[in-house]
Design a protein around this motif. Structure first.
Motif, short mmCIF file in Angstrom:
data_model
loop_
_atom_site.label_atom_id
_atom_site.label_comp_id
_atom_site.label_asym_id
_atom_site.label_seq_id
_atom_site.Cartn_x
_atom_site.Cartn_y
_atom_site.Cartn_z
N ALA A 11 0.82 -1.20 0.00
CA ALA A 11 0.00 0.00 0.00
C ALA A 11 0.86 1.26 0.00
O ALA A 11 0.34 2.36 0.11
CB ALA A 11 -0.91 0.00 1.23
N PHE A 12 2.18 1.08 -0.13
CA PHE A 12 3.10 2.20 -0.04
C PHE A 12 4.07 2.18 -1.21
O PHE A 12 4.34 1.14 -1.79
CB PHE A 12 3.91 2.13 1.27
CG PHE A 12 3.06 1.97 2.50
CD1 PHE A 12 2.51 3.08 3.13
CD2 PHE A 12 2.80 0.71 3.04
CE1 PHE A 12 1.72 2.94 4.27
CE2 PHE A 12 2.02 0.55 4.17
CZ PHE A 12 1.48 1.69 4.79
N THR A 13 4.59 3.35 -1.53
CA THR A 13 5.70 3.38 -2.48
C THR A 13 6.93 2.79 -1.77
O THR A 13 6.99 2.75 -0.54
CB THR A 13 6.01 4.82 -2.91
OG1 THR A 13 6.53 5.55 -1.78
CG2 THR A 13 4.77 5.52 -3.44
N PRO A 14 7.91 2.35 -2.53
CA PRO A 14 9.12 1.81 -1.87
C PRO A 14 9.76 2.81 -0.92
O PRO A 14 10.24 2.43 0.16
CB PRO A 14 10.03 1.49 -3.07
CG PRO A 14 9.09 1.22 -4.20
CD PRO A 14 7.93 2.15 -3.99
N ALA A 15 9.78 4.10 -1.29
CA ALA A 15 10.39 5.12 -0.43
C ALA A 15 9.60 5.28 0.86
O ALA A 15 10.17 5.38 1.96
CB ALA A 15 10.48 6.45 -1.16
N GLN A 16 8.26 5.29 0.74
CA GLN A 16 7.41 5.41 1.94
C GLN A 16 7.61 4.22 2.86
O GLN A 16 7.74 4.37 4.08
CB GLN A 16 5.94 5.53 1.55
CG GLN A 16 5.56 6.86 0.94
CD GLN A 16 4.14 6.87 0.40
OE1 GLN A 16 3.47 5.83 0.37
NE2 GLN A 16 3.68 8.03 -0.04
N ARG A 17 7.64 3.02 2.27
CA ARG A 17 7.82 1.82 3.09
C ARG A 17 9.16 1.86 3.83
O ARG A 17 9.22 1.54 5.03
CB ARG A 17 7.74 0.57 2.21
CG ARG A 17 8.02 -0.74 2.95
CD ARG A 17 7.75 -1.94 2.09
NE ARG A 17 6.31 -2.10 1.86
CZ ARG A 17 5.48 -2.66 2.73
NH1 ARG A 17 5.93 -3.09 3.91
NH2 ARG A 17 4.21 -2.78 2.44
N LYS A 18 10.20 2.27 3.15
CA LYS A 18 11.52 2.35 3.77
C LYS A 18 11.52 3.37 4.91
O LYS A 18 12.01 3.09 6.02
CB LYS A 18 12.56 2.72 2.72
CG LYS A 18 13.99 2.83 3.25
CD LYS A 18 14.95 3.10 2.09
CE LYS A 18 16.41 3.11 2.56
NZ LYS A 18 16.70 4.25 3.45
N ARG A 19 10.95 4.55 4.65
CA ARG A 19 10.96 5.61 5.67
C ARG A 19 10.13 5.23 6.89
O ARG A 19 10.54 5.44 8.03
CB ARG A 19 10.44 6.91 5.06
CG ARG A 19 11.40 7.54 4.07
CD ARG A 19 10.70 8.55 3.19
NE ARG A 19 11.64 9.17 2.25
CZ ARG A 19 11.27 9.80 1.14
NH1 ARG A 19 9.98 9.87 0.82
NH2 ARG A 19 12.17 10.35 0.36
N LEU A 20 8.96 4.67 6.66
CA LEU A 20 8.10 4.28 7.78
C LEU A 20 8.72 3.14 8.58
O LEU A 20 8.64 3.11 9.81
CB LEU A 20 6.72 3.90 7.26
CG LEU A 20 5.86 5.06 6.75
CD1 LEU A 20 4.67 4.54 5.95
CD2 LEU A 20 5.36 5.92 7.91
N THR A 21 9.34 2.19 7.88
CA THR A 21 9.97 1.06 8.57
C THR A 21 11.12 1.55 9.45
O THR A 21 11.26 1.13 10.60
CB THR A 21 10.46 0.03 7.55
OG1 THR A 21 9.34 -0.46 6.79
CG2 THR A 21 11.14 -1.14 8.25
#
Length: 307
Positions: free
Chosen positions: A237-247
């Motif tokens: 549900a996220f862009t790769p950048a969003q997933r990385k930042r949130l993780t």
């Protein structure tokens, strides 16, 4: 009869008064009283324009609570005076404002306007607790957007936010909040912790600005929904950048809600919130007026209270 409660974020308002009223406004001995007089004039206008039945000046007994700093060490760290590095935190306050704060407190007490704080808590937490306890509509007067999280149409809770010095107030209800930020009251706390707030030393999630945070909350409901989607298998549900930042921000996101959300269960001292029609201590008020030259500002507030 339903009573309307008004809650003042007092420090936020006297800071605005200090910067909005020239420091040429002085007591007979030359001491600046611009914050004192500006705040009194502001309260007079609030009373006349909004007619509260009850009014509480909410105070910061602890402007940087240790329990918040323990969770996020940068919380308000930039506001700590250098000389306080080895002792209790002292907030950086303009030299000519600090002496005015005890005068403000003495004048409010002599007037009989309730002044409430609690050890270990900020004024925001006092406001959150009193809002939860209220049985009627509540007007929260603050220049701090953090309190937008308390807005609740069903309970008649709104925020009156100064937008031009002390002269113009914007009334924020759920519709106004959604129009500006795309979230409801509880959603504002999640928006704030995702976006971050340099003025409070909250780092936020790098790369997640206000608009992105609002879109994520619209899609997933709240912070818990975002984290659940982050952990869900299958289609992302996220862009790769969003997933990385949130993780990478998971440790911060685990503690930030407790820091950003106002407390609502603060033990508060007994107080009489009823707006006084006449001063509680008229002789003390006369002495303060003579000492500090409160003049027309005090007269206007007394007139507003009598009405």
């Amino acid at each position: 009869m339903t009573r309307r409660l008004m809650l003042l974020d007092t420090a936020s308002l006297y800071f605005r008064a200090y910067f909005g009223v020239p420091d040429s406004v002085r007591a007979p001995d030359g001491t600046p009283v611009n914050a004192v007089r500006g705040l009194l004039d502001f309260i007079a206008r609030l009373v006349l324009d909004h007619r509260p039945d009850d009014l509480v000046a909410c105070m910061d007994e602890d402007w940087r609570p240790a329990w918040r700093v323990e969770l996020i060490p940068t919380y308000k760290a930039h506001r700590v005076a250098e000389e306080a590095a080895d002792g209790p935190d002292t907030e950086v306050v303009p030299d000519t404002l600090s002496p005015q704060v005890p005068v403000i407190e003495d004048v409010l007490d002599a007037l009989g306007i309730a002044r409430v704080g609690a050890p270990g808590y900020e004024a925001d937490d006092v406001i959150g607790t009193l809002t939860d306890r209220a049985t009627g509509p509540v007007d929260i007067v603050t220049g701090d957007r953090d309190l937008f999280q308390l807005i609740d149409d069903a309970r008649g809770v709104r925020v009156l936010y100064p937008v031009k010095g002390m002269a113009t107030l914007a009334a924020f209800d759920e519709a106004a909040l959604r129009a500006k930020y795309g979230v409801d009251g509880p959603g504002y706390a999640d928006l704030a912790l995702l976006r971050g707030d340099p003025s409070d030393g909250l780092p936020g999630v790098p790369g997640i600005g206000e608009k992105t945070a609002a879109r994520l909350l619209e899609r997933h409901g709240d912070l818990a929904g975002i984290l659940a989607a982050l952990d869900a298998p299958g289609r992302s549900a996220f862009t790769p950048a969003q997933r990385k930042r949130l993780t990478e921000a998971r440790p911060y996101l685990a503690v930030a809600p407790r820091v950003v959300r106002v407390a609502r269960d603060v033990p508060l001292p007994e107080h009489d919130a009823a707006l006084p029609a006449a001063p509680r201590a008229p002789e003390a008020l006369d002495a303060l007026n003579a000492r500090w030259g409160l003049g027309g500002s005090l007269t206007r507030l007394l007139t507003a209270l009598q009405r």
